[in-house]
Design a protein around this motif. Sequence first.
Motif, PDB file in Angstrom:
ATOM      1  N   SER A  37     -25.861  -2.561  19.699  1.00 33.42           N
ATOM      2  CA  SER A  37     -25.292  -1.521  20.561  1.00 33.42           C
ATOM      3  C   SER A  37     -26.120  -0.240  20.602  1.00 33.42           C
ATOM      4  N   GLY A  86       4.203  20.599  41.847  1.00 32.15           N
ATOM      5  CA  GLY A  86       3.683  19.349  41.270  1.00 32.15           C
ATOM      6  C   GLY A  86       2.660  18.706  42.178  1.00 32.15           C
ATOM      7  N   ILE A  87       3.032  18.572  43.442  1.00 34.98           N
ATOM      8  CA  ILE A  87       2.128  17.907  44.387  1.00 34.98           C
ATOM      9  C   ILE A  87       0.842  18.711  44.543  1.00 34.98           C
ATOM     10  N   ARG A 106      15.431  24.811  43.485  1.00 32.58           N
ATOM     11  CA  ARG A 106      14.505  24.882  42.369  1.00 32.58           C
ATOM     12  C   ARG A 106      13.747  23.569  42.212  1.00 32.58           C
ATOM     13  N   LYS A 107      14.502  22.510  42.387  1.00 33.71           N
ATOM     14  CA  LYS A 107      13.889  21.198  42.211  1.00 33.71           C
ATOM     15  C   LYS A 107      12.763  20.969  43.232  1.00 33.71           C
ATOM     16  N   LEU A 162     -11.320  16.015  40.316  1.00 34.22           N
ATOM     17  CA  LEU A 162     -11.853  14.820  39.667  1.00 34.22           C
ATOM     18  C   LEU A 162     -12.754  14.048  40.605  1.00 34.22           C
ATOM     19  N   GLU A 217     -31.249   0.835  44.530  1.00 35.42           N
ATOM     20  CA  GLU A 217     -30.227   1.547  45.290  1.00 35.42           C
ATOM     21  C   GLU A 217     -30.878   2.477  46.309  1.00 35.42           C
ATOM     22  N   MET A 222      -5.973  18.582  41.232  1.00 36.67           N
ATOM     23  CA  MET A 222      -6.654  17.879  40.141  1.00 36.67           C
ATOM     24  C   MET A 222      -7.428  16.686  40.649  1.00 36.67           C
ATOM     25  N   ILE A 223      -6.783  15.959  41.565  1.00 32.39           N
ATOM     26  CA  ILE A 223      -7.454  14.774  42.098  1.00 32.39           C
ATOM     27  C   ILE A 223      -8.734  15.177  42.821  1.00 32.39           C
ATOM     28  N   LEU A 282      -0.512  20.831  42.517  1.00 31.45           N
ATOM     29  CA  LEU A 282      -1.351  20.770  41.334  1.00 31.45           C
ATOM     30  C   LEU A 282      -2.059  19.435  41.202  1.00 31.45           C
ATOM     31  N   SER A 283      -1.281  18.363  41.427  1.00 27.93           N
ATOM     32  CA  SER A 283      -1.921  17.070  41.232  1.00 27.93           C
ATOM     33  C   SER A 283      -2.969  16.818  42.307  1.00 27.93           C
ATOM     34  N   HIS A 319       9.689  22.722  42.281  1.00 33.62           N
ATOM     35  CA  HIS A 319       8.922  21.966  41.288  1.00 33.62           C
ATOM     36  C   HIS A 319       8.074  20.916  41.956  1.00 33.62           C
ATOM     37  N   LYS A 320       8.758  20.276  42.900  1.00 35.56           N
ATOM     38  CA  LYS A 320       8.081  19.168  43.559  1.00 35.56           C
ATOM     39  C   LYS A 320       6.810  19.663  44.248  1.00 35.56           C
TER      40      LYS A 320
END
Lengths: 589, 308
Positions: free
Chosen positions: A340, A10-11, A2-3, A21, A149, A17-18, A13-14, A6-7
């Motif tokens: 400002s 987790g990877i 199970r762990k 982004l 530029e 996301m990265i 998903l992240s 998760h891992k």
Amino acid sequence: MRKSLHKITGIALSAAMIAVLAGCGNGGGAASTTAAPQTTQAATTAAATTAAATTAAAETTAAAAGTEAAAAETTAPAENDGIHFTSPGGITYPLQDMPTLTVWDGNNDFAPANVYSSYTESPFHNGLVERTGVNIEWQYKAAGANTTEAYNLLLTEDVLPNIIYKESWKAHEGQQLIDDGVIWDLTDYLPLYAPDYWERIHRPEYSSVLKTVMTDQGRFFDVATFNEGPYNDVYTGPVIRQDWLDECGLDTPVTMEDWENVLVTFKEKYNIAPFSFLLSRINTGGFASGTGAYGTFTARWYADDNGKVQLAQLQPEWVEYMEWLHKWYEMGLIDKDSVSMDEKAMRSKVLNGDAGVSLTTNTQLTNWAEDAATEGNGAKWVGVGYPRVSPDQPVNWTHIRARCVGHGGVITKSCSEEEMIAALKWLNYGYTDVGMMYWNFGTEGVSYYLDEEGLPEWTDQVVNDPDGMNVSTQKYIGVWGTGFSVQTERFLQIRYTEEAVQAIFTWIEDSEAQKHFIPGLSLLEDEQTLYNDTWSMISSRISEVAVQYMTGDLSLDGYDAFVKELYDMGLQTCQDIEQAAYDRYMAKQ
Amino acid sequence: MTQKIALAAHKVVRDFRKNKYRYLLVLPVVLFFLIFDYKAMYGIVIAFQKYRTSAGISGSPWVGLYNFQRFFKDINFWRVLRNTFTISMLSIVFAFPAPILLALLLNEVRNKWIKRTVQTITYMPHFIALVIVCSIIHSFCQTNGAINDIIAAFGGERLNMLSIKGLFYPIYILSGIWQNIGWDSIIYLAALSGIDQEQYEAARVDGAGRIRQMISITLPGIMPTISMLLVLKLGHVLSVGYEKILLLYNPMTYEVADVISTYVYRKGMIDTDFSYATAIGLFNSVINIFFLLTANKLSKKMGQSGLF
């Protein structure tokens, strides 16, 4: 098990996301940078061969072809259609058998009016082709992209456009490009193939233009665009609510004491902090002339009466100026949002009646007037002369820009010699009297007519255009920003609203700023390294500290220590370099 | 030896045959990184040059470590380094736990409808462009803005909050939390849904209350995710994004707000000192890698999963 599951989620998903982004972050930049240059060189090279023999077109054909050419010569002035003519410099327009040229416009100064999807629909661009006989393939930088530029990216391309146009060319930059073999050294060609341009930059009134475009080695690297006269020198200055001034029964302020009196009255009567501005607007000139200073928060070199280069921020007059600003800030006369705010916020303050005195441009003044008319709040913003030390003294310093800010076009080595010559002849057009009229006012009878005094005025077609004057002028003329021509005073005077036009007259009144103004100077190579390293540190330190003198976050008691800090950072070296460069600049002729 | 290599090669080929569609799927991603990240890395060499665009990478003169020496002698060096660390640490301390807290709270909500509504509302700010967020912040913090209206209602003095040094970090961090809390909590909610419900039942039978359950079951359950994200976050400790700071700072707050990335932006894009900007960027990346590796090691040592 199970762990580890998760891992994995987790990877995954992240990572997702990265990726998302990263995509968001880079998307805009990448798109804008790749979109700019789309060089299609084929057309240019194909046409080049035919143009080979046309270097001295008019004269040779006239001599050789006898009657035909003679007929052409006599019909040209007789038609007087504003299209066929031979310039005083001896170039006959429209040019014959010309190659197609590519022009990269790093400022989008030559973009067609926004109602057209392409320059091929734009009356100005089509008219230019008809009058010069040269087909131009315009390339624009992507909207919103930074010019510097975009330009630097362009230089990394394998094949460059024939002409590169951008702002702020420095003579040393041009010399470097010549040395690197990127552009043509035009020194020997300009007098022959751009004679009208050559003649114009050598007129005494344009001596500053000549000094700006000539390198320290005496070479010419570009065809520069410049402004006609004092009226084009200034576009920012003090403005005030004339209706409030009248309501309070006050005269137009002249000295700093007058201004303080006006501000105090406005504050009491309308319960606001009346003096509201953008840093970018006060920095250029501000109220410095009220104490005889030469700049506000931005580090500023100027030439004193003896031709010595001085830093505005080191003068006692400047300290006195800061004391005034601090006092006004403490008294609640200066709007605290000023440090400002952006243009939009400023505009809404003005619209809501939260400001009574400001510094702004003639363009913004036009916008403010339009807002007030739409809102019907009776606000009447007008330009006022820069403050003076005493009423009988001239104004020592205002917002100011050089006659030639550094806009111009260079001809790259993607051109053969024939193409380079063709490009010069094309560029020369805007500096002939006829060409200047076309770039500034368009076509007679269509966009302008001459009034009784022989001065151009817009036709009804331009004035009553449903798209508005901003767009309608851009349909027919080319000097909206600046053109491959000279922006005339007359153009600005009929371009803006009455208030904006009057504002500039008040801002340039009795001004001696041009005498003290130092334009962007050309530096030698070893000077550049030294100067760039230290000057950017010093100047950013100055602009940071200076604002805090106004707000009181820093006390002027520490001014002497601050000056010492600047010298420790290498101020003297910078001043010496600036002086040497200025001496070289003044020695040019 | 050769046998071993042959065996390994055989394994790779077999694995490739077996999973060819998976390899095909991953190909675009690999290409993306090769083209946009690895190929672009070649540009790092200009950090050791005095780069001019007209001369190109091949034509620009080499200057060794000159650009790095300049940075270490730069009066802004300590300031941008200090500010970058401060902002990073503040966001790790305050902004990092916020979505975890939200996820834990949402997890306790039993009403599906409320839970979804809250989630949707908290996601929303994430989809607003940063420029818009910053202009909202600007108008809220102006002297005639909403926050000042409240302060004035209680008899306080109206301030231009963005011009006050002491308020820059709170404004920056709080608006960041507001913008990202919902979005960042998604990953924790996903991890939470993976926790075995039987454990809760068993705990309830043993008499554990809600708080007890949260501490003993929920938190350990999502710990791998938390530690992994923390490791990633630490890998970015010196990479405070420049966009938001650029949009919020002004000469009054440069002293606390100027960070490495804004400095690189000014040097590279405004002063067009490309070599110098690249050198600073490279320095930044090296420190980041150091932090990433350290955090990864620590995470492993503490019995949590690392990235690699």
